[in-house]
Scaffold this motif. Structure first.
Motif, PDB file in Angstrom:
ATOM      1  N   ASN A   1       5.111   6.745  13.641  1.00  0.00           N
ATOM      2  CA  ASN A   1       3.970   5.845  13.431  1.00  0.00           C
ATOM      3  C   ASN A   1       3.689   5.747  11.940  1.00  0.00           C
ATOM      4  O   ASN A   1       3.639   6.753  11.245  1.00  0.00           O
ATOM      5  CB  ASN A   1       2.702   6.394  14.104  1.00  0.00           C
ATOM      6  N   VAL A   2       3.487   4.518  11.462  1.00  0.00           N
ATOM      7  CA  VAL A   2       3.197   4.339  10.040  1.00  0.00           C
ATOM      8  C   VAL A   2       1.870   3.613   9.934  1.00  0.00           C
ATOM      9  O   VAL A   2       1.678   2.592  10.595  1.00  0.00           O
ATOM     10  CB  VAL A   2       4.297   3.508   9.353  1.00  0.00           C
ATOM     11  N   GLU A   3       0.965   4.159   9.113  1.00  0.00           N
ATOM     12  CA  GLU A   3      -0.309   3.462   8.931  1.00  0.00           C
ATOM     13  C   GLU A   3      -0.603   3.258   7.458  1.00  0.00           C
ATOM     14  O   GLU A   3      -0.496   4.170   6.659  1.00  0.00           O
ATOM     15  CB  GLU A   3      -1.444   4.291   9.554  1.00  0.00           C
ATOM     16  N   PHE A   4      -0.948   1.998   7.132  1.00  0.00           N
ATOM     17  CA  PHE A   4      -1.454   1.707   5.789  1.00  0.00           C
ATOM     18  C   PHE A   4      -2.952   1.559   5.932  1.00  0.00           C
ATOM     19  O   PHE A   4      -3.401   0.785   6.779  1.00  0.00           O
ATOM     20  CB  PHE A   4      -0.901   0.372   5.290  1.00  0.00           C
ATOM     21  N   SER A   5      -3.753   2.284   5.115  1.00  0.00           N
ATOM     22  CA  SER A   5      -5.180   2.008   5.212  1.00  0.00           C
ATOM     23  C   SER A   5      -5.698   1.633   3.829  1.00  0.00           C
ATOM     24  O   SER A   5      -5.629   2.431   2.897  1.00  0.00           O
ATOM     25  CB  SER A   5      -5.920   3.215   5.776  1.00  0.00           C
ATOM     26  N   ASP A   6      -6.117   0.368   3.735  1.00  0.00           N
ATOM     27  CA  ASP A   6      -6.722  -0.146   2.501  1.00  0.00           C
ATOM     28  C   ASP A   6      -5.852   0.179   1.281  1.00  0.00           C
ATOM     29  O   ASP A   6      -6.332   0.627   0.258  1.00  0.00           O
ATOM     30  CB  ASP A   6      -8.104   0.502   2.329  1.00  0.00           C
ATOM     31  N   TYR A   7      -4.558  -0.060   1.452  1.00  0.00           N
ATOM     32  CA  TYR A   7      -3.583   0.421   0.458  1.00  0.00           C
ATOM     33  C   TYR A   7      -3.356  -0.612  -0.640  1.00  0.00           C
ATOM     34  O   TYR A   7      -3.119  -1.785  -0.366  1.00  0.00           O
ATOM     35  CB  TYR A   7      -2.259   0.711   1.162  1.00  0.00           C
ATOM     36  N   SER A   8      -3.422  -0.193  -1.924  1.00  0.00           N
ATOM     37  CA  SER A   8      -3.097  -1.096  -3.046  1.00  0.00           C
ATOM     38  C   SER A   8      -2.133  -0.365  -3.970  1.00  0.00           C
ATOM     39  O   SER A   8      -2.157   0.861  -4.049  1.00  0.00           O
ATOM     40  CB  SER A   8      -4.327  -1.454  -3.870  1.00  0.00           C
ATOM     41  N   VAL A   9      -1.362  -1.158  -4.690  1.00  0.00           N
ATOM     42  CA  VAL A   9      -0.407  -0.526  -5.602  1.00  0.00           C
ATOM     43  C   VAL A   9      -0.133  -1.461  -6.771  1.00  0.00           C
ATOM     44  O   VAL A   9      -0.222  -2.688  -6.628  1.00  0.00           O
ATOM     45  CB  VAL A   9       0.900  -0.181  -4.855  1.00  0.00           C
ATOM     46  N   ARG A  10       0.160  -0.873  -7.927  1.00  0.00           N
ATOM     47  CA  ARG A  10       0.608  -1.690  -9.064  1.00  0.00           C
ATOM     48  C   ARG A  10       1.846  -1.044  -9.645  1.00  0.00           C
ATOM     49  O   ARG A  10       2.107   0.123  -9.413  1.00  0.00           O
ATOM     50  CB  ARG A  10      -0.486  -1.795 -10.124  1.00  0.00           C
ATOM     51  N   TYR A  11       2.615  -1.864 -10.397  1.00  0.00           N
ATOM     52  CA  TYR A  11       3.866  -1.311 -10.937  1.00  0.00           C
ATOM     53  C   TYR A  11       3.624  -0.276 -12.011  1.00  0.00           C
ATOM     54  O   TYR A  11       4.222   0.776 -12.028  1.00  0.00           O
ATOM     55  CB  TYR A  11       4.754  -2.427 -11.483  1.00  0.00           C
ATOM     56  N   ARG A  12       2.757  -0.619 -12.983  1.00  0.00           N
ATOM     57  CA  ARG A  12       2.471   0.348 -14.042  1.00  0.00           C
ATOM     58  C   ARG A  12       1.029   0.188 -14.459  1.00  0.00           C
ATOM     59  O   ARG A  12       0.396  -0.835 -14.171  1.00  0.00           O
ATOM     60  CB  ARG A  12       3.374   0.084 -15.258  1.00  0.00           C
TER      61      ARG A  12
ATOM     62  N   GLY B   1      -4.748   2.816  -4.707  1.00  0.00           N
ATOM     63  CA  GLY B   1      -5.920   3.039  -3.871  1.00  0.00           C
ATOM     64  C   GLY B   1      -5.453   3.093  -2.433  1.00  0.00           C
ATOM     65  O   GLY B   1      -4.424   2.518  -2.090  1.00  0.00           O
ATOM     66  N   GLY B   2      -6.200   3.797  -1.573  1.00  0.00           N
ATOM     67  CA  GLY B   2      -5.840   3.806  -0.164  1.00  0.00           C
ATOM     68  C   GLY B   2      -4.792   4.853   0.161  1.00  0.00           C
ATOM     69  O   GLY B   2      -4.403   5.657  -0.683  1.00  0.00           O
ATOM     70  N   GLU B   3      -4.319   4.835   1.383  1.00  0.00           N
ATOM     71  CA  GLU B   3      -3.428   5.882   1.883  1.00  0.00           C
ATOM     72  C   GLU B   3      -2.321   5.297   2.738  1.00  0.00           C
ATOM     73  O   GLU B   3      -2.498   4.236   3.329  1.00  0.00           O
ATOM     74  CB  GLU B   3      -4.228   6.833   2.814  1.00  0.00           C
TER      75      GLU B   3
END
Length: 1541
Positions: A1301-1312, A1357-1359
């Protein structure tokens, strides 16, 4: 002389000259020798000089005031001389007859003045700005005129009136005029008219420098000052002299090389003709044995052919020999002058013994010593300048030749040498030639010096010298043996180093894959294993080095010891006095250099000969035959014709393509289809002339544009990549961008089309690269377009757009001839002709309809997929559906109720979907266009996922910073820490002891010689010899121990520094590698580690040695003549002053040089990888020009670097010569208080100091330059690391993830840091075993999402949680080893196939074979002789792209984890292989969670759910059926791809 001067004027009077306190020379001597000397010189120098001027015309110089004044003075001089002559005639008439000398001398001098006058004008017309020949002439004249100047005044003083008023007056006229001429000749003329000085923004002052300035390198001072004030930058460097630039030097060498090659070919041709022309004897023709004659001929041939290879050496000598010989002439002169000083020392010591000798002797000797040493300095540095410039030209020309060759070598030849090896030829081998030229003259100069030294020693000590010589000769084999061993170790170490760099190169190229698979440890172990072997070899070299250092320091001592011991014991009357001992010592010191250099030069020559052979072999490789493709044939109407073509990649390989017959009519579109590895790309290569043509003919009409399968992108701006050397035309350019769907991508790139693209197109996605490559072809309007699968890497709807806009019947290329290799079946109905390739043959050819009617392989292949299927064989399909109960009526309805256990059903269903896609692809409806437009406009603000933006900076790759300013003491401390602080102190202590021992031995010797002066006895000879020997031996031992300890310390430091660097680089986050060119990291691992391994230890060794020897010299001189201490302060001040200027400038020059060096190699490796593209577009010459510019740019900083060494040398040796002068002067002043032993000791030490002073500055500078390597390695071993690989207390359970099971919760990401978010607040949950398709436009963040799962990007941000474990908390390896990815670009490492599948050797062979079977590679692998041990070449070049992709699949099957991620894995594969992969994934991973980033929507139509990303957010997330029903983005894409009505 009697006849010339008459009886009244004697030629030589000893009492008047030598044995008086106020010496003077007789008039006859003055009139003859002193007057004629300059004249003889000028007449001798004139013919060769005039010949030289005749050859070298620099254009003429306008008459200047300076020139007029010189000419007038010359005329007046001539008049003055002849006034003398006419005066003598006048006196003759008066009856006062003078001796003949009064006629001869004025005549000779007058004629010479006329010659000088002629030279002044002739040089002006030939553009000589400052004349050395005339300067020396005026200097000699003034020197010779000083004696009569003084004696005439003395005569006038003692006599009441001047007897000969006329000659007295004319002489002083003459004297003042030659002094004026001397002063004038120090100034420069203006540069010649029309010389390039005026046009050049920053010309090198050397070309306009005067003679004095050239001799002392004064012209360099301006740069030294500039470099001292602020660190030099590239813009401060002078332009390269025209004569050293690539455009002059390279063609020179190539001309000679072509001559050599022509010779060799003609020789081979003659030998072959000779053998084949013999007819067999008549009787034998029918004889059975007659058959064997061809083989015999072969044997004869092979014997004949071998010897005649074109000699690269000969062409080098012809091109650069003459210039080098000038340097050799200087060397000869310098060798002769070297032996003047020991003779003067002998005179000086004997002078201190004589009590009543006039003091002016001593002063004269002191100044003569100074003058001889100074002259020697000037000449030596001229010699070096010539040698280094020759070396520099050699390097330029060799690099140029290799570059030009690498553009035209065949593929077979390319296979024998990897890019790395060729770069090595350029860097290492060219460098070796450069180093050799400096020493080459030692080959003849060393024996000469040895012979001369032995001659003088024999004179001094008689036959006892032979004992010393014997010791030397015994030491030679020892040195030679050490050199040979060292050489062997070096070769071994080079191999390890090459292996290590090659491995590092691959690791860094595939670092992303290593991170994704969590394979770092395995590869780290491999690197460290090689490194360990390398260090072991280094340690052995260090043992040898310590031995040879001992031999080098003890040799002169041992020789002296044996000689003196033998001399004293052979004969009771032999007394060792100061004269004999110290003159012999200084001669032994001279001997020491050539004896040491010989083995070095010889080993250097051996190295260079190896390099020579390598370069020669490379330059003799086969070249591609430019005639293999006939470009001129205009007879046929078809624009591409192949008749009976049979092609191979290498002559010895089996043919890759056979009996190919093709006729492509002008303006038609031909598609080439077939399975993976059936020869589609080979066919395109053959058309380009890249393959060996075994038989048949190819002709192509007009120019060619080529799009390779793997796009080749240069490290330049995007616009330059598309223009590719063509002129910029706004309208045409915009059209190209639109047609290739690049306009939207430009809006995303930080600098638009002026964004700099990194190496290998690193900051573009695969699809963007491919489209840029296509745009390049489109912009270069050609007649024939060869497109090797250009649509593979792009999304389906983009592919359709490109086909419609560019390739297809309505596209921009209509009317051009197009050959398209493709896997996309949907385009086939629109092409004119199709060629089907099977195993290197053309199996069928014809239009789409014809091939279907023929019902052959192609029809079979299509029948599964195509439109006809549905129309003609409806019943069949229906039957199929009836058979399968569980096949739902609505093929696009809810797919979740599909039972996935039967692959057959799956296949049927996918074929059905494909059929629909093809139908709708044909019924292109007008609405779909508008949808696409809408999509594009929405996407304008999205951020491209592959574009790693830098904040407000258009350069992706930051320029490599050259450190400026002084190296911080912190760096030295870092190095000392790496060596070990206590060990460092101990090493210095040992060096101190060693110097003490050496001083002790020489002081003892001086005491010994004083025995002789006091009581002439022999009683304590044995004691004297014994102590002398003991002190010497102690010194030798100490030297050995100290250099050995030092070497151990250095190797320890090297190990620590490399380990820290390697460890850090494996832990560095991916973003570092995206913004740093690989070359830069590799540079740390190769160049800088090499410096720390090899260059730095020897520099430290030399530095300590020279420092302590200079120190001991000062101590000895001050001890013997304490007054010398007064002079030390000013000399030391000047020394430090010059040293600071030099070090500041030279260090910066070295940095600039190393920074400008890497572009040569990176441009080169780029060229080699893209050579086929460069050739196809005929851009060969432009690239050669670029390479030449880069080499010149590098030499621009190298040349001032060499000159700075010469500049320094002249100045420092001047200080050394001053030390000699003062040591001698003070010895003369205090000669009553000093014994001869001390004088000998202090002056012979002073004669030695010059060398060590010079080397000390050089070593300080080298130390500063080399320690920079420590700084650079440190810098990269302290970059930010990623999270730890394993977190002990957070380790997940071994069977995690059990569900998937894979869950993204309120997930954000940036390259650098500082960039916008790529994914914004994603929230979704995926249950174990679901199949998720991820779609979206380029740059929507699809790939980023997968990178997040692997934590190659850390959350902003997020998990993300997998089976309840937060992935941000566990170790990276624990996470990554539990996920599997099949990456977009298949990366293979060189090594066995088995290693590529399973680097940790965790699986059994059975499991590996099972994985290969499931990935459909087992047939291929089992056909290979090596089976699993099949060697993969660098980057897996020896497998096709499709096969590499299958290897990646096999990797995934081996790991078999719960979660699988597919990233566009189906790009470069034909449909059948694609089906194989898809079905494999469906069966083998059915209970796993699968994420697929899809470009072909039909692959995910039966997935559980589809995630549509847009601008980093979730646009839609539902089952495919529901999404189609909702008519959102997904529906639009499906419609574009023709999957929805």
């Amino acid at each position: 002389m009697e006849r010339l001067c008459g009886p009244k004027l004697p030629f030589w009077v000893a009492n008047q000259t030598l044995h008086t306190d106020s010496p003077d020379l007789p008039e006859c001597f003055q009139l003859s020798v002193l007057s004629w000397l300059p004249c003889v010189y000028l007449w001798l120098a004139c013919p060769p000089y005039l010949f030289y001027l005749q050859r070298n015309n620099k254009g003429y110089i306008m008459m200047s005031v300076l020139n007029r004044v010189k000419t007038v003075f010359g005329l007046v001089l001539w008049i003055v001389c002849w006034t003398d002559l006419f005066g003598t005639f006048h006196e003759l008439q008066q009856g006062d007859s003078k001796p003949p000398i009064y006629f001869v001398t004025p005549l000779v001098v007058g004629m010479t003045m006329l010659l000088a006058l002629f030279l002044i004008q002739f040089e002006r017309l030939r553009g000589v700005q400052s004349s050395g020949i005339l300067f020396i002439f005026w200097f000699l004249s003034v020197l010779c005129a000083i004696v009569p100047f003084r004696s005439k005044i003395l005569q006038a003083k003692y006599q009441s009136e001047i007897s000969d008023k006329l000659r007295f007056t004319t002489f002083y006229f003459y004297f003042s005029l030659i002094v004026a001429e001397l002063i004038l000749s120090c100034f420069n003329e203006k540069p010649p008219l029309f010389s390039n000085i005026d046009t050049d923004p920053n010309p090198c002052p050397q070309s306009t420098a005067g003679f004095l300035s050239t001799m002392t390198f004064w012209w360099f001072t301006s740069m030294a000052i500039k470099g001292y004030k602020n660190p030099l930058e590239a813009k401060d460097l002078w332009s390269l002299n025209k004569r050293d630039s690539s455009e002059v030097v390279v063609p020179k060498l190539l001309r000679e090389w072509e001559v050599e090659q022509a010779k060799a070919h003609s020789a081979v041709d003659q030998s072959t003709q000779a053998h084949f022309s013999k007819p067999p004897p008549a009787g034998e023709t029918n004889h059975v044995g007659g058959e064997s004659s061809p083989e015999e001929v072969e044997v004869l041939l092979s014997k004949q052919k071998d010897p005649k290879k074109p000699s690269f050496l000969r062409s080098l000598i012809k091109a650069f020999g003459p210039y080098f010989l000038i340097g050799s002439a200087f060397k000869l002169l310098q060798d002769l002058i070297t032996f003047v000083n020991p003779q003067l020392l002998k005179l000086l010591i004997s002078f201190t013994k004589q009590k009543g000798a006039p003091t002016w002797w001593g002063y004269a000797l002191a100044f003569l010593m100074f003058f001889a040493a100074f002259l020697q300095t000037l000449i030596l540095h001229q010699h070096f300048q010539y040698c280094f410039v020759t070396g520099m030209r050699l390097r330029t020309s060799i690099i140029g030749a290799i570059y030009r060759k690498s553009l035209i070598i065949t593929n077979a030849a390319k296979r024998t040498s990897t890019v790395g090896e060729i770069v090595n030829l350029m860097s290492v081998d060219a460098q070796r030639f450069m180093d050799l030229t400096t020493f080459l003259n030692m080959l003849w100069s060393a024996p000469l010096q040895i012979i001369l030294a032995l001659y003088f020693l024999w004179q001094n000590l008689g036959p006892s010298v032979l004992a010393g010589v014997a010791v030397m000769i015994l030491l030679i084999p020892l040195n030679a043996a050490i050199a040979v061993r060292t050489r062997a170790y070096q070769v071994e170490q080079m191999q390890y180093k090459d292996a290590r760099i090659k491995l590092m190169n691959e690791i860094l190229n595939g670092i992303k894959v290593l991170k994704l698979y969590a394979w770092e440890n395995s590869f780290k172990e491999k690197v460290l294993e090689i490194r360990q072997k390398e260090l072991n070899v280094l340690r052995k070299t260090a043992y040898l080095g310590a031995l040879s250092t001992m031999a080098w320091t003890s040799a002169p001592f041992l020789v002296a010891l044996t000689t003196f011991a033998v001399y004293v014991t052979v004969d009771k009357n032999n007394i060792l006095d100061a004269e004999k001992a110290f003159v012999s010592l200084s001669l032994f010191n001279i001997l020491r250099f050539p004896l040491n250099m010989l083995p070095q030069v010889i080993s250097s020559i051996v190295q260079a000969s190896v390099s020579l052979k390598r370069i020669q072999d490379f330059l003799s490789h086969d070249e591609l035959d430019p005639e293999s493709v006939d470009r001129t044939n205009t007879a046929t109407d078809s624009s591409v014709t192949v008749v009976n073509g049979k092609f191979t990649w290498a002559k010895q390989d089996p043919p890759a393509l056979h009996n190919i017959n093709l006729m492509v009519p002008q303006g038609s579109l031909l598609a080439v289809v077939g399975h993976v590895g059936c020869g589609k790309s080979s066919l395109v290569s053959a058309l380009l002339g890249e393959m060996e043509k075994m038989e048949g003919d190819i002709s192509i009409q007009g120019s060619v544009a080529y799009v390779p399968q793997q796009a080749w992108i240069q490290n330049a701006t995007l616009r330059d990549n598309i223009l590719f050397g063509k002129a910029y035309n706004e309208h045409k350019y915009r059209c190209c961008l639109d047609a290739c769907a690049l306009t939207q991508d430009l809006e995303v790139l930080p600098g638009g089309d002026l964004t700099e693209i990194g190496e290998k197109g690193i900051n573009l996605s695969g699809g963007q690269r491919q489209r840029v490559s296509l745009a390049r072809a489109l912009y270069n309007e050609a007649d024939v377009y060869l497109l090797d699968d250009p649509l593979s890497a792009v999304d389906a709807h983009v592919a359709k757009h490109i086909f419609d806009q560019v390739i297809g019947p309505e596209g921009a290329l209509q009317g051009k001839t197009r050959i398209l290799v493709t896997h996309g079946i949907s385009f086939l109905p629109q092409v004119d002709n199709i060629v089907v390739m099977v195993e290197g043959r053309v199996s069928e050819m014809g239009s789409y309809q014809e091939l279907l009617k023929q019902n052959g392989a192609f029809a079979e292949f299509l029948r599964n997929y195509s439109l006809e299927d549905i129309i003609e064989e409806d019943e069949a399909t229906e039957a199929l559906i009836d058979e399968e109960e569980n096949f739902p009526d609505d093929a696009l309805s809810n797919h979740t109720d599909m039972v996935d256990n039967e692959p057959v059903v799956n296949e049927a269903k996918r074929q059905f979907i494909r059929q629909i896609s093809i139908i709708s692809g044909d019924l292109e409806n007008p609405k779909s266009r508008s949808v696409r437009k809408r999509l594009c406009s929405e996407r304008k603000h999205a951020e491209s996922d592959s574009e790693k933006k830098l904040p407000k900076v258009e350069k992706l790759i930051q320029a490599e910073t050259a450190e400026t300013g002084r190296v911080k003491s912190k760096v030295f401390w870092e190095y000392a820490k790496a060596v070990g602080p206590l060990l460092s102190l101990f090493i210095c202590f040992l060096y101190g002891c060693q110097s003490a021992a050496s001083i002790g031995a020489n002081v003892w010797l001086s005491q010994w010689t004083n025995d002789a002066a006091q009581n002439m006895t022999q009683e304590n000879v044995s004691m004297r010899v014994g102590v002398y020997a003991a002190l010497g031996m102690a010194q030798g031992l100490l030297v050995m121990v100290s250099s050995f300890t030092l070497a151990m310390g250095n190797i320890g430091a090297a190990r620590k520094l490399h380990y820290a660097l390697l460890d850090n680089k494996f832990h560095t986050p991916q973003s570092f590698f995206d913004t740093t060119p690989i070359g830069r990291v590799i540079n740390r691992f190769s160049k800088d580690i090499y410096v720390i391994d090899e260059a730095l230890p020897s520099t430290v060794l030399m530095f300590l040695g020279t420092f302590f020897s200079s120190l001991s010299t000062m101590i000895v001189i001050v001890a013997s003549t304490p007054i010398f201490a007064v002079v030390i302060a000013p000399l030391a001040f000047i020394y430090i002053f010059v040293q600071r200027f030099y070090v500041a400038t030279s260090r910066q020059l070295k940095r600039l040089e190393s920074v400008s060096r890497s572009p040569i190699y990176s441009h080169f490796s780029e060229t080699v990888t893209g050579s086929s593209v460069i050739r196809a577009y005929c851009r060969h010459d432009a690239f050669v020009l670029m390479s030449d510019m880069k080499v010149d740019e590098n030499q621009k900083s190298y040349y001032p670097g060499i000159v700075s060494n010469r500049w320094l040398g002249v100045r420092i040796e001047f200080i050394g010569n001053c030390i000699v002068l003062f040591a001698a002067l003070f010895a003369v002043i205090g000669k009553d208080k000093l014994n001869p032993g001390l004088v000998g000791l202090s002056v012979s030490y002073a004669l030695l100091v010059t060398m060590s002073l010079n080397w000390m500055v050089r070593m300080t500078s080298d130390l500063e330059s080399n320690i920079v390597a420590v700084e650079r390695v440190k810098e990269y071993s302290e970059t930010k690391t990623e999270a730890p690989w394993e977190v002990e207390d957070k380790k997940p359970s071994p069977d995690w993830p059990s569900q998937g099971n894979v869950e993204f919760s309120d997930y954000s990401v940036r390259y650098r840091e500082g960039l916008e978010l790529v994914l914004k607040n994603l929230t979704l949950s995926v249950k174990g075993g679901e199949k998720i398709g991820i779609v979206g436009r380029t740059g929507a963040g699809k790939s980023s999402m997968t990178l997040c799962l692997f934590r190659l990007l850390e959350a902003a941000g997020g998990e993300i949680t997998i089976d309840g474990v937060k992935i941000s908390e566990i170790g990276l390896h624990d996470l990554r080893s539990k996920l599997t990815i099949i990456p977009q670009e298949p990366v293979l490492f060189s090594g066995s196939l088995r290693m590529n599948l399973d680097p940790f050797a965790r699986y059994s062979d059975v499991e590996v074979w099972k994985a290969l079977e499931l990935s459909h590679l087992n047939k291929f692998v089992s056909n290979q002789p090596a089976k699993l041990e099949l060697e993969c070449s660098e980057g897996g070049e020896n497998l096709s792209v499709g096969q590499r992709q299958l290897v990646c699949l096999a990797r995934a099957l081996l790991r078999k984890t719960r979660i699988l991620i597919l990233d566009e894995a189906t790009a470069a594969i034909d449909l059948e292989t694609d089906d194989l992969i898809q079905s494999t994934i469906r069966t083998q991973f059915e209970d796993c969670t699968v994420f697929t980033i899809a470009h072909r929507l039909n692959t995910i139509m039966d997935y559980t759910r589809v995630l549509v990303l847009d601008k980093g957010q979730i646009a839609e997330f539902d089952t495919p059926t529901n999404l189609l029903f909702r008519r959102g983005i997904f529906y639009g894409m499906a419609k574009d791809a023709g999957l929805a009505q």
